[in-house]
Design a protein around this motif. Structure first.
Motif, short mmCIF file in Angstrom:
data_model
loop_
_atom_site.label_atom_id
_atom_site.label_comp_id
_atom_site.label_asym_id
_atom_site.label_seq_id
_atom_site.Cartn_x
_atom_site.Cartn_y
_atom_site.Cartn_z
N LYS A 30 0.20 74.00 -20.12
CA LYS A 30 -0.27 73.22 -19.00
C LYS A 30 -1.14 72.04 -19.44
CE LYS A 30 -0.71 77.13 -16.09
NZ LYS A 30 -1.55 78.10 -15.42
N SER A 31 -1.96 72.08 -20.50
CA SER A 31 -2.60 71.10 -21.13
C SER A 31 -1.71 70.17 -21.83
CB SER A 31 -3.42 71.73 -22.37
OG SER A 31 -4.29 72.59 -21.84
N VAL A 32 -0.55 70.44 -22.38
CA VAL A 32 0.25 69.62 -23.07
C VAL A 32 0.84 68.69 -21.92
CG1 VAL A 32 2.64 69.19 -24.21
CG2 VAL A 32 0.75 70.84 -25.05
N ILE A 33 1.56 69.32 -20.64
CA ILE A 33 2.08 68.61 -19.64
C ILE A 33 1.16 67.75 -18.95
CG2 ILE A 33 3.15 68.90 -17.43
CD1 ILE A 33 4.31 71.42 -18.58
N TYR A 34 -0.22 68.26 -19.05
CA TYR A 34 -1.20 67.38 -18.45
C TYR A 34 -1.20 65.88 -18.88
CZ TYR A 34 -5.78 65.25 -17.18
OH TYR A 34 -6.80 64.36 -17.13
N TYR A 35 -1.39 66.05 -20.32
CA TYR A 35 -1.60 64.78 -21.11
C TYR A 35 -0.18 63.90 -21.19
CZ TYR A 35 -6.09 66.08 -22.53
OH TYR A 35 -7.71 66.51 -22.29
N GLN A 36 1.04 64.57 -21.31
CA GLN A 36 1.93 63.71 -21.09
C GLN A 36 1.97 63.19 -20.03
OE1 GLN A 36 5.04 66.94 -21.84
NE2 GLN A 36 5.26 66.44 -23.90
N VAL A 37 1.75 63.54 -18.71
CA VAL A 37 2.02 62.86 -17.38
C VAL A 37 0.92 61.79 -17.52
CG1 VAL A 37 1.30 63.38 -14.94
CG2 VAL A 37 2.77 64.98 -15.97
N ARG A 38 -0.37 62.14 -17.94
CA ARG A 38 -1.32 61.08 -18.13
C ARG A 38 -1.01 59.91 -18.95
NH1 ARG A 38 -7.31 61.93 -20.76
NH2 ARG A 38 -5.91 61.27 -22.53
N ALA A 48 2.22 59.08 -19.51
CA ALA A 48 3.54 58.39 -18.83
C ALA A 48 2.92 57.42 -17.52
CB ALA A 48 4.33 59.38 -18.01
N THR A 49 1.76 58.12 -17.05
CA THR A 49 1.36 57.08 -15.83
C THR A 49 0.56 55.84 -16.24
OG1 THR A 49 0.55 59.22 -14.63
CG2 THR A 49 -0.44 57.18 -13.92
N PHE A 60 1.26 49.93 -16.77
CA PHE A 60 1.55 48.68 -17.68
C PHE A 60 2.64 48.02 -17.33
CE2 PHE A 60 2.95 46.72 -21.35
CZ PHE A 60 2.09 45.76 -21.70
N PHE A 61 3.91 48.92 -17.19
CA PHE A 61 5.12 48.46 -17.00
C PHE A 61 5.25 47.71 -15.73
CE2 PHE A 61 9.26 49.06 -14.88
CZ PHE A 61 10.17 48.31 -15.86
N TYR A 62 4.61 48.28 -14.75
CA TYR A 62 4.46 47.67 -13.26
C TYR A 62 3.97 46.41 -13.16
CZ TYR A 62 7.47 51.54 -11.27
OH TYR A 62 8.21 52.55 -11.08
N ALA A 63 2.45 46.26 -13.94
CA ALA A 63 1.71 45.05 -13.98
C ALA A 63 2.61 43.91 -14.78
CB ALA A 63 0.68 45.55 -14.63
#
Length: 81
Positions: free
Chosen positions: A36-44, A46-47, A52-55
């Motif tokens: 769960k911790s690994v997925i949380y940081y991966q999602v963070r 990616a966000t 940055f990409f959209y900006a």
């Protein structure tokens, strides 16, 4: 003599069993929380990357739109704020 050995080894067996149960509980806890911790940081991450990409895309789109409309850049900046 064997009877004496059984009496002294019983508390050691109980203590060993308690330690083993505690270690197993810790491993179970880690096994459940680490993914769960690994997925949380991966999602963070990616966000952050997507923001940055959209900006960056948004900035390029404004520049393209300004070029297509042949509009004054100062006027576009004033409208953007």
């Amino acid at each position: 003599m064997p009877h004496h050995k059984t009496q002294t080894s019983t508390p050691i067996i109980i203590s060993g069993s308690n330690v083993s149960a505690y270690i197993n509980m810790l491993f179970d806890s880690l096994r459940n929380s680490l993914p769960k911790s690994v997925i949380y940081y991966q999602v963070r991450e990616a966000t952050v990357s997507l923001n940055f990409f959209y900006a960056h895309v948004d900035k390029k789109e404004k520049e393209k739109l300004g070029t297509m409309l042949d509009e004054d850049t100062q006027l576009m900046e004033q409208r953007g704020t």
